[in-house]
Design an enzyme around this catalytic site. Structure first.
Site, PDB file in Angstrom:
ATOM      1  N   ASP A 123      66.851  34.977  12.514  1.00  0.00           N
ATOM      2  CA  ASP A 123      68.304  33.742  13.147  1.00  0.00           C
ATOM      3  C   ASP A 123      67.039  32.352  13.699  1.00  0.00           C
ATOM      4  OD1 ASP A 123      70.469  33.006  14.050  1.00  0.00           O
ATOM      5  OD2 ASP A 123      70.524  33.335  16.433  1.00  0.00           O
ATOM      6  N   ASP A 135      69.224  36.536  18.861  1.00  0.00           N
ATOM      7  CA  ASP A 135      69.696  36.520  20.248  1.00  0.00           C
ATOM      8  C   ASP A 135      71.604  35.930  20.512  1.00  0.00           C
ATOM      9  OD1 ASP A 135      70.409  33.999  20.099  1.00  0.00           O
ATOM     10  OD2 ASP A 135      69.117  32.994  21.107  1.00  0.00           O
TER      11      ASP A 135
END
Length: 804
Positions: free
Chosen positions: A316, A558
């Site tokens: 990501d 996250d």
């Protein structure tokens, strides 16, 4: 503990619109009474097995039971020298327990650092506390990414959406209203609110599940499963072989029962690869300690091994390749609008969200809420990674009601809109662009974004992680494909990845154009390297598509939008600063938020897998030649060639001590599948050659030696050949050579020479070479065996390389 006062006002900026009458939560006296009554969330937060479980796992094993019984038998019938194997097992078990306790201390201390700290409102003040300090009736606040740590009932809700997929399997978020129940183990995907704890401790719905999920587990590990499979095969071979050996020795040595027992035990003990499980546990435990020093929390033991087997890592962008913070670098007002008015709108928008994400925090830093005097909040629509925008409604100073949206330009504007050309040019530079637009519909209208009036483009610059480029280069060198998967604009993501040198970043893919069929999607994923505008469900689908092509997939992230993909990936990696939900489902948590720690985890996993493969070859070579010797002894009806003390000496010098050092040595060899098959390919021919050479020397010595003491001389000659053969196996396994590996092999050889030339050691181990003919013949047989070992080793490696 951090505290913040709740003002409960929204007179200027609408910070807490609609939340004037907030419940103050429990008072200090009420909390004290509940603690006294034991109504506390006392579920232990553990990342490892308890001390008692560690001791039981290392002491009460199948092979420890076998060795223990044989040790007791030797204590009855023979000298202590033949019972040395029992003391070795005690020492090995103690080492295993000590190393796992070290790993437990490391994991427990790291788990405290990474532990969720919910915000609880007491006496009108919100404070972060440990989950173990929550009491029944506490009012716990929730925001995006927060994990529901105990069961409860919603008391306040502001567009609160909770994902309960980890408990119910239902992927769609559930909108929660006051009075609705919430379950521990679920997490917030959008909005905010507060709930009252109705069940705490072990009564909570997910308490046992959470406890099990956070343990130091040994499941889903090819290495551990492979060793268990090997031990099962060994057990099956041992039983009939041991029975035949017992009958044979009591028949041959019918005149001396004690000698028959010693020879029988000498034949059974080396069949047991007793140190293999120990060294595997030690290698993993030391890996956990090493990674712990780098602030890497391994929540599941196989994660070290699993990441070493990964061939695709999905990253990501936000929080992984880029740092969490962003900066507003420019504001492009559209259609000749009033920049001062736009700045006030942005200031009001920023002040409307009590839990801003990184993008909105950058807006707040650039346009503080104090700059929106007179703007009164009338409602908020929290940001959702699915819809790609957030919203807020205000009553402006002149009494005008307005609704504003802030989000992705290519989502809020129709295809072909002229503004999108400017957005593309900014994205090409690696900048992130948000559109501030005014909506013509109420905020609670599902089609609020259907027709908007664009007011300004907010240009954000993301901070690249300084270590990201080196980490991507490491994965490329290790033949691990990196795929950047982000919810941001594909062109912008590609520009960021291009700055970091990711191959294929110049051809980003818009995930909205991905085919829905799994196989077709997998084909696009294998070709591409950068994917933008990916929804949370798509991230999950992309992981599944890659896995369907046989890839081992790691996912890093996250944010709460990464949870589904983290959960389904072979290995989930979360940043320590990430949401509680991502930390809960990830197997590895990087507490220092450093993406650069991942190569250390990969290297540690490869060290464990490569080295355990090496030492497993040593242990199983011994098992194979022991079974072969037992069969040959039964067929020839002769006394077993060795006493337990001889095999204890050989095992210590050629397996035990060397294996300990080899298991902990650096090893960068890429992990390969089929552990059992690979180990047995090497160990089986090596064991057969060693056993045949030792038995040939034994038969030759029996033909030459006669009279009193002949058996001792025959045993000594066979021991010499077997030692030389095992040393050659050790020399092969120790390759490629380094100075310390050469020194290790030479040191073991020197130790054996010392035993042969030292009188009291000769007597202790019952070793004495007689004459010149037999000892030199034993060396000659060993030399022929060494050539056979080299040929078999080369043949096996050739077949393995051809198969690869």
């Amino acid at each position: 503990m951090t505290e913040r006062a709740e003002t409960g006002t929204g007179t200027d900026t609408g910070t807490q619109a609609g939340a004037l009458a907030r419940h103050p939560g429990l008072s200090a006296q009420e909390v004290a009474r509940r603690i006294e009554a034991g109504e506390v969330n006392d579920v232990p937060v553990r990342s490892s097995r308890s001390t008692a479980e560690i001791v039981r796992a290392n002491v009460f094993t199948r092979f420890n039971a076998i060795i223990g019984v044989l040790f007791l038998i030797i204590l009855v019938v023979g000298p202590i020298q033949d019972g040395l194997f029992g003391f070795v097992i005690v020492a090995n078990t103690a080492i295993g327990i000590i190393q796992e306790l070290r790993a437990k201390r490391t994991l427990d201390s790291l788990a405290v650092i990474g532990e969720a700290r919910p915000e609880v409102r007491r006496d009108g003040v919100t404070a972060e506390i440990s989950t173990s300090q929550i009491v029944l009736g506490d009012l716990i606040e929730l925001g995006p990414g927060d994990k529901v740590v105990v069961d409860g009932v919603v008391g306040e809700a502001d567009s609160l959406e909770i994902d309960e997929s980890l408990l119910t399997g239902e992927a769609d978020p559930v909108v929660k209203h006051p009075g609705d129940p919430v379950m521990s183990g679920s997490f917030v995907v959008a909005g905010g609110g507060a709930f009252t704890a109705t069940k705490v401790g072990r009564e909570a719905y997910a308490a046992q599940l959470a406890d099990e999920a956070s343990r130091f587990t040994l499941v889903n590990s090819e290495l551990r499963n492979g060793i268990s499979q090997i031990l099962k095969y060994v057990t099956w071979m041992m039983v009939p072989t041991a029975v035949g050996l017992i009958i044979s020795q009591f028949t041959v040595e019918s005149h001396d029962t004690r000698e028959a027992v010693r020879r029988t035990v000498g034949g059974i003990v080396p069949m047991v690869p007793e140190g293999l499980v120990l060294l595997t546990s030690v290698a993993f435990a030391i890996g956990v300690v090493r990674l712990g020093r780098k602030q890497c929390l391994v929540q599941e033991l196989p994660a070290i091994e699993g990441l070493a087997r990964v061939d695709v890592v999905c990253l990501d962008k936000t929080g992984t390749l880029t740092e969490g913070g962003m900066d507003v670098t420019a504001l492009h007002v559209l259609d000749g609008g009033d920049e001062a008015y736009v700045a006030r709108a942005l200031a009001a928008f920023g002040g409307s969200d009590p839990r801003p994400n990184a993008s909105l925090q950058a807006v707040i830093d650039a346009y503080p809420p104090a700059g929106a005097a007179g703007w009164r909040g009338a409602g908020t629509l929290p940001f959702s990674s699915t819809r790609k925008y957030s919203g807020a409604a205000f009553t402006e100073p002149d009494g005008t009601d307005s609704t504003w949206l802030l989000g992705a330009p290519d989502v809020l504007l129709p295809t072909g809109h002229g503004t999108l050309g400017d957005v593309d040019r900014l994205n090409d530079e690696g900048l992130r662009v948000l559109l501030l637009a005014r909506a013509g519909r109420p905020l609670d209208d599902p089609q609020v974004a259907a027709s908007v009036a664009p007011f300004a483009l907010v240009v954000l610059e993301q901070r690249l992680r300084p270590d990201a480029s080196d980490t991507l280069r490491y994965f490329a060198e290790q033949q691990v494909d990196a795929k950047v998967i982000s919810g941001d604009n594909a062109v912008s993501v590609g520009a960021v990845a291009g700055k970091l040198g990711l191959p294929g970043a110049d051809e980003p893919v818009d995930a909205r154009q991905l085919p829905p069929e799994r196989d077709a999607m997998a084909a696009v994923l294998e070709r591409g390297a950068v994917f933008g505008r990916v929804t949370p469900q798509q991230k999950r689908d992309m992981v599944g598509a890659l896995q369907s092509r046989g890839h081992n997939v790691a996912m890093t992230g996250d944010g709460v939008n990464d949870v589904l993909a983290l959960k389904d990936a072979d290995i989930g990696v979360s940043m320590g600063s990430g949401s509680e939900a991502t930390r809960a489902v990830a197997q590895i948590v990087l507490l220092d938020n450093s993406f650069a720690t991942l190569p250390s985890v990969v290297a540690e996993g490869r060290r464990v897998i490569g080295n355990i493969t090496r030492v497993a070859t040593l242990f199983l070579t011994k098992t194979v030649y022991s079974v072969l010797l037992a069969v040959l002894v039964v067929c020839w009806q002769v006394p077993y060639p060795f006493l337990p003390r001889h095999l204890t000496l050989l095992s210590t010098l050629t397996i035990g001590v060397p294996a300990f050092f080899l298991a902990l040595a650096p090893n960068k060899e890429r992990a390969r599948p089929h552990f059992v098959r690979r180990v047995m390919r090497y160990a089986t021919p090596a064991g057969l050659i060693c056993g045949a050479a030792a038995f040939a020397t034994y038969l030759m010595a029996r033909h030459i030696y006669t009279g009193a003491g002949a058996l001792d001389a025959e045993t000594s000659a066979a021991t010499l050949t077997l030692f030389l053969m095992e040393m050659w196996v050790l020399a092969i396994v120790a390759r490629p050579y380094t100075w310390w590996r050469v020194g290790l092999v030479l040191a073991m050889g020197l130790a054996f020479v010392i035993v042969l030339v030292t009188p009291w050691l000769q007597r202790f181990f019952a070793l004495k070479l007689v004459g010149d003919e037999v000892p030199w013949s034993a060396v000659g047989i060993a030399a022929v065996g060494a050539v056979a070992l080299e040929v078999s080793w080369a043949w096996v490696r050739h077949r393995e390389n051809a198969a690869a």
